[in-house]
Design a protein around this motif. Structure first.
Motif, PDB file in Angstrom:
ATOM      1  N   THR A 171       5.901  -0.991  16.803  1.00 56.16           N
ATOM      2  CA  THR A 171       5.211  -1.034  15.515  1.00 56.16           C
ATOM      3  C   THR A 171       6.034  -1.789  14.482  1.00 56.16           C
ATOM      4  OG1 THR A 171       4.151   1.085  15.985  1.00 56.16           O
ATOM      5  CG2 THR A 171       4.168   0.355  13.691  1.00 56.16           C
ATOM      6  N   ARG A 172       5.354  -2.673  13.760  1.00 57.11           N
ATOM      7  CA  ARG A 172       6.003  -3.424  12.680  1.00 57.11           C
ATOM      8  C   ARG A 172       5.522  -2.844  11.350  1.00 57.11           C
ATOM      9  NH1 ARG A 172       4.724  -9.593  10.872  1.00 57.11           N
ATOM     10  NH2 ARG A 172       6.497  -9.877   9.479  1.00 57.11           N
ATOM     11  N   TRP A 173       6.458  -2.546  10.463  1.00 58.14           N
ATOM     12  CA  TRP A 173       6.141  -1.915   9.176  1.00 58.14           C
ATOM     13  C   TRP A 173       6.339  -2.905   8.030  1.00 58.14           C
ATOM     14  CZ3 TRP A 173       4.000   2.824   9.277  1.00 58.14           C
ATOM     15  CH2 TRP A 173       4.175   3.591  10.438  1.00 58.14           C
ATOM     16  N   LEU A 174       5.372  -2.931   7.112  1.00 58.38           N
ATOM     17  CA  LEU A 174       5.438  -3.807   5.947  1.00 58.38           C
ATOM     18  C   LEU A 174       5.028  -3.029   4.702  1.00 58.38           C
ATOM     19  CD1 LEU A 174       3.705  -7.022   7.343  1.00 58.38           C
ATOM     20  CD2 LEU A 174       6.116  -6.816   6.741  1.00 58.38           C
ATOM     21  N   LEU A 175       5.638  -3.359   3.576  1.00 55.54           N
ATOM     22  CA  LEU A 175       5.192  -2.791   2.308  1.00 55.54           C
ATOM     23  C   LEU A 175       3.778  -3.273   2.009  1.00 55.54           C
ATOM     24  CD1 LEU A 175       8.431  -3.350   0.176  1.00 55.54           C
ATOM     25  CD2 LEU A 175       7.572  -1.151   1.016  1.00 55.54           C
ATOM     26  N   THR A 176       2.932  -2.381   1.525  1.00 50.99           N
ATOM     27  CA  THR A 176       1.560  -2.787   1.224  1.00 50.99           C
ATOM     28  C   THR A 176       1.518  -3.844   0.128  1.00 50.99           C
ATOM     29  OG1 THR A 176       1.355  -0.942  -0.332  1.00 50.99           O
ATOM     30  CG2 THR A 176       0.597  -0.566   1.930  1.00 50.99           C
ATOM     31  N   ALA A 177       2.503  -3.845  -0.757  1.00 51.34           N
ATOM     32  CA  ALA A 177       2.537  -4.828  -1.838  1.00 51.34           C
ATOM     33  C   ALA A 177       2.774  -6.243  -1.317  1.00 51.34           C
ATOM     34  CB  ALA A 177       3.630  -4.458  -2.840  1.00 51.34           C
ATOM     35  N   ARG A 178       3.324  -6.372  -0.114  1.00 50.49           N
ATOM     36  CA  ARG A 178       3.607  -7.695   0.448  1.00 50.49           C
ATOM     37  C   ARG A 178       2.439  -8.277   1.233  1.00 50.49           C
ATOM     38  NH1 ARG A 178       8.702  -8.176   3.949  1.00 50.49           N
ATOM     39  NH2 ARG A 178       8.378 -10.367   3.408  1.00 50.49           N
ATOM     40  N   LEU A 179       1.426  -7.475   1.471  1.00 50.93           N
ATOM     41  CA  LEU A 179       0.335  -7.915   2.332  1.00 50.93           C
ATOM     42  C   LEU A 179      -0.471  -9.045   1.693  1.00 50.93           C
ATOM     43  CD1 LEU A 179      -1.110  -4.485   3.559  1.00 50.93           C
ATOM     44  CD2 LEU A 179       0.242  -6.110   4.899  1.00 50.93           C
ATOM     45  N   PRO A 180      -0.967  -9.976   2.507  1.00 52.45           N
ATOM     46  CA  PRO A 180      -1.981 -10.914   2.007  1.00 52.45           C
ATOM     47  C   PRO A 180      -3.305 -10.166   1.857  1.00 52.45           C
ATOM     48  CG  PRO A 180      -1.648 -11.228   4.359  1.00 52.45           C
ATOM     49  CD  PRO A 180      -0.634 -10.203   3.924  1.00 52.45           C
ATOM     50  N   LYS A 181      -4.382 -10.880   1.628  1.00 56.64           N
ATOM     51  CA  LYS A 181      -5.674 -10.224   1.463  1.00 56.64           C
ATOM     52  C   LYS A 181      -6.064  -9.494   2.740  1.00 56.64           C
ATOM     53  CE  LYS A 181      -7.593 -13.409  -1.980  1.00 56.64           C
ATOM     54  NZ  LYS A 181      -8.665 -14.400  -2.263  1.00 56.64           N
ATOM     55  N   VAL A 182      -6.532  -8.253   2.562  1.00 62.68           N
ATOM     56  CA  VAL A 182      -6.984  -7.451   3.701  1.00 62.68           C
ATOM     57  C   VAL A 182      -8.318  -6.813   3.368  1.00 62.68           C
ATOM     58  CG1 VAL A 182      -4.635  -6.950   4.499  1.00 62.68           C
ATOM     59  CG2 VAL A 182      -5.776  -5.365   2.926  1.00 62.68           C
ATOM     60  N   MET A 183      -9.026  -6.354   4.386  1.00 64.02           N
ATOM     61  CA  MET A 183     -10.272  -5.613   4.192  1.00 64.02           C
ATOM     62  C   MET A 183     -10.277  -4.405   5.117  1.00 64.02           C
ATOM     63  SD  MET A 183     -13.172  -7.863   6.185  1.00 64.02           S
ATOM     64  CE  MET A 183     -14.356  -6.514   6.080  1.00 64.02           C
ATOM     65  N   THR A 184     -11.050  -3.404   4.748  1.00 58.60           N
ATOM     66  CA  THR A 184     -11.199  -2.216   5.574  1.00 58.60           C
ATOM     67  C   THR A 184     -12.029  -2.559   6.808  1.00 58.60           C
ATOM     68  OG1 THR A 184     -11.166  -0.876   3.570  1.00 58.60           O
ATOM     69  CG2 THR A 184     -11.969   0.179   5.563  1.00 58.60           C
ATOM     70  N   VAL A 185     -11.673  -1.963   7.978  1.00 57.75           N
ATOM     71  CA  VAL A 185     -12.378  -2.346   9.207  1.00 57.75           C
ATOM     72  C   VAL A 185     -12.833  -1.148  10.039  1.00 57.75           C
ATOM     73  CG1 VAL A 185     -11.520  -4.676   9.530  1.00 57.75           C
ATOM     74  CG2 VAL A 185     -10.140  -2.763  10.306  1.00 57.75           C
ATOM     75  N   TYR A 186     -13.440  -0.159   9.403  1.00 57.94           N
ATOM     76  CA  TYR A 186     -14.216   0.787  10.180  1.00 57.94           C
ATOM     77  C   TYR A 186     -15.408   0.029  10.778  1.00 57.94           C
ATOM     78  CZ  TYR A 186     -11.655   4.298   7.471  1.00 57.94           C
ATOM     79  OH  TYR A 186     -10.667   5.065   6.893  1.00 57.94           O
ATOM     80  N   ALA A 187     -15.921  -0.904   9.998  1.00 60.57           N
ATOM     81  CA  ALA A 187     -16.998  -1.787  10.442  1.00 60.57           C
ATOM     82  C   ALA A 187     -16.514  -3.223  10.366  1.00 60.57           C
ATOM     83  CB  ALA A 187     -18.237  -1.606   9.572  1.00 60.57           C
ATOM     84  N   MET A 188     -16.946  -4.041  11.308  1.00 61.74           N
ATOM     85  CA  MET A 188     -16.557  -5.448  11.368  1.00 61.74           C
ATOM     86  C   MET A 188     -17.787  -6.286  11.684  1.00 61.74           C
ATOM     87  SD  MET A 188     -13.168  -5.019  13.790  1.00 61.74           S
ATOM     88  CE  MET A 188     -12.767  -6.782  13.782  1.00 61.74           C
ATOM     89  N   THR A 189     -17.767  -7.542  11.265  1.00 60.61           N
ATOM     90  CA  THR A 189     -18.821  -8.450  11.716  1.00 60.61           C
ATOM     91  C   THR A 189     -18.600  -8.749  13.195  1.00 60.61           C
ATOM     92  OG1 THR A 189     -17.574 -10.455  11.154  1.00 60.61           O
ATOM     93  CG2 THR A 189     -19.047  -9.554   9.460  1.00 60.61           C
TER      94      THR A 189
END
Length: 605
Positions: free
Chosen positions: A517-535
């Protein structure tokens, strides 16, 4: 000529880029009449519109006398009707826009291109034809026979053709090989055995590289290769298996991304250092990327492509795999059949239109013969609208259809509780990832009541009702996220899936890697979206134990049999569907049409 505002008001399906392409190109070619100017302007609008919709060109045969851009129930926008084919060709033929002219567009009847895409298509056809004409080193027949028998022990109970063995035997003497097949047909098992054969037959162990279009597809390729190597370990020498890498790269990483540039570090002047390249999920690879990949290959390299040509084509322009593997069955020439027969028994009739570089795997090992998902997928891709709808209710063990009176919310409630709620009860993030892979909601659209955005909000609302999600903050423990833009500095790419997780007392973003597992600060993330549902587009290269497929309540041009097939075949054990019969049948009857000249260029070259 209309203004931008007037153009978009008259044709709401168009975008500003279509207007500016048509305006700027048409100004370079003054016409003798306003009627000709109007036709040329609208042809250019159609060209830009076609490129935005994934075509590599505008096929004028489908434009002639067609009525475009009219929306039903919108009487103020009557659309545009194009003249007949002869008149369009006569007009374009009178302009200096042939392939030999230095113009922004290319008229190569019956197609019109932006020159950039004509160059891409021509270059790829040249690269492929060059490899098809260049056989690899001669195969030692006796040694190859021994290797094939080791990889495929004779089975007295098996009378049918072993297409996996055929694929390996067919690829041994070729610089370019394509292995296609639906889910569960054993493409990665086959390519692992092919790589073993290449290692066993080589004087020196070849440098093998594995790649895929997205991070998720690369991860799945790695896992599949590792699984295949483990299954073969007891029957093969370690030195053969050790020469096969287990880690795959994305195509972007392989070519070497240069930040803020369309160019890559590897190209014809700085080729990749490899002997064998395996590319998985080729249906997702667009035309420009495929050209850049071939440009970066050393002349002696073997290329092995894997994919399902029945799946959705790439999001961007082109339909490379469908163009290269258009047939529903394997089609070999008489000479190729004779070559394979030296290595293994093969009883197939030669084809008058052979594709010797392509082998189609015909048997699904994931979906038992006559099984629900396999039967449904077959009916969908064959365009059998009624049979596919009936299959949804005839196989209750693996398929489920919503009740007509159920809302999406009521239909999804028990699935959310069964699959997503346990994520929040996991103590380890690794267990949470395993739970997340068990289920996914797939949607055809991003927006709308049955779109991904609404479905993700629906899931979060239900989780909040269950007391598992607290507050309205963006990041919360257990939130599944998908990266939506590349971040080369962090090594995160569009499509990478992670989880927000409480780690060492703070919320972090966790991403699975082969090393852990790779851990990153959430503040460093690029744009993300929630994925309970996906296209459905975003799930290509992924698999889930159970898929819940949600279609819109009204028909739409984006709904096609390829889209539905891709969604259904993401499921390994179970597929549930929320759809009306009308929408389902209309989608299965509609095919993806991608205009391209690649297949014709290969046949004619």
């Amino acid at each position: 000529m209309l203004s931008l505002t007037a153009c978009l008001k008259k044709y709401p399906d168009l975008q500003p880029i279509d207007y500016f392409v048509a305006r700027d190109v048409s100004r370079q070619y003054p016409m003798r009449s306003s009627a000709d100017s109007d036709v040329f302007y609208h042809v250019l609008l159609a060209l830009s519109y076609a490129l935005r919709n994934g075509h590599s060109c505008l096929d004028l045969r489908f434009v002639a006398e067609a009525h475009w851009w009219q929306r039903e129930s919108d009487n103020d926008n009557p659309g545009y009707t194009f003249p007949d084919y002869a008149n369009i060709c006569a007009l374009l033929g009178s302009l200096p826009i042939s392939k030999n002219d230095d113009a922004l567009i290319v008229f190569d009847a019956p197609r019109l291109y932006l020159r950039r895409y004509w160059q891409f298509e021509t270059a790829l056809a040249g690269h492929i034809q060059q490899r098809l004409q260049c056989q690899s080193a001669n195969v030692e027949i006796d040694k190859a026979q021994d290797v094939l028998q080791t990889l495929f022990p004779p089975n007295s109970q098996q009378n049918d053709i072993d297409w996996q063995q055929v694929a390996v035997a067919n690829a041994l003497d070729k610089s370019l090989s394509i292995i296609v097949g639906g889910p569960g047909t054993g493409k990665t098992t086959t390519v692992t055995k092919l790589l073993v054969a290449l290692v066993a037959l080589a004087e020196h162990a070849p440098h093998i590289t594995l790649a895929a279009p997205t991070g998720k597809a690369a991860q799945r390729l790695s896992e599949s290769i590792m699984g295949a190597k483990a299954r073969l370990q007891s029957s093969l020498p370690n030195q053969w298996l050790d020469a096969i890498p287990a880690e795959a790269s994305t195509l972007h990483r392989l070519l070497g991304v240069i930040p803020n540039s369309y160019e890559y570090r590897h190209h014809q002047g700085n080729p990749l250092m490899l002997d064998v390249l395996v590319v998985d999920e080729v249906s997702m690879v667009d035309l420009p990327m495929m050209v850049r990949l071939f440009r970066a290959l050393p002349p002696q390299a073997r290329v092995i492509m894997l994919g399902d040509s029945d799946q959705l084509p790439s999001v961007a322009a082109g339909s490379v795999l469908a163009d290269l593997a258009p047939y529903a069955q394997t089609a070999f020439s008489k000479e190729n059949v004779q070559t394979i027969e030296q290595l293994m028994p093969l009883e197939i009739n030669p084809s008058d239109e052979p594709l010797d570089y392509c082998t189609r795997l015909m048997v699904s090992h994931r979906f038992a013969s006559g099984g629900g998902i396999g039967l449904l997928a077959q009916a969908i891709i064959q365009g059998e609208a009624v049979a596919s709808w009936n299959a949804l209710s005839d196989n209750p063990d693996s398929l489920a259809l919503c009740s007509p009176e159920q809302t999406v919310e009521d239909w999804l409630k028990p699935l959310i509780k069964h699959y997503y709620a346990p994520i929040f009860r996991c103590e380890r993030v690794e267990d949470a990832f395993a739970q997340l892979e068990q289920f996914r909601i797939l949607a055809a659209m991003r927006v709308g009541e049955q779109g991904v955005e609404s479905l993700n909000l629906l899931v979060e609302s239900r989780l909040r009702e269950l007391g598992l999600m607290h507050g309205d903050h963006t990041f919360y423990h257990g939130r599944p996220i998908m990266v939506t833009e590349n971040h080369y500095g962090l090594g995160l790419f569009n499509g990478d899936i992670g989880l927000v997780w409480r780690y060492q007392g703070r919320l972090m973003a966790a991403f699975p890697t082969p090393e852990g597992t790779r851990w990153l600060l959430t503040a460093r993330l690029p744009k993300v979206m929630t994925v309970y549902a996906m296209t459905i587009h975003k799930t290509q290269g992924s698999e889930f134990g159970h898929v819940a497929l949600v279609l819109p309540d009204n028909d739409h041009d984006l709904l096609t049999r390829e889209l539905i097939y891709t969604g259904v075949t993401r499921a390994k054990q179970q597929c549930s569907v929320w759809s009306s019969e009308m929408v389902w049948r209309a989608a299965v009857e509609r095919r993806v049409e991608r205009w391209s000249g690649l297949r014709e260029a290969l046949v004619g070259s």
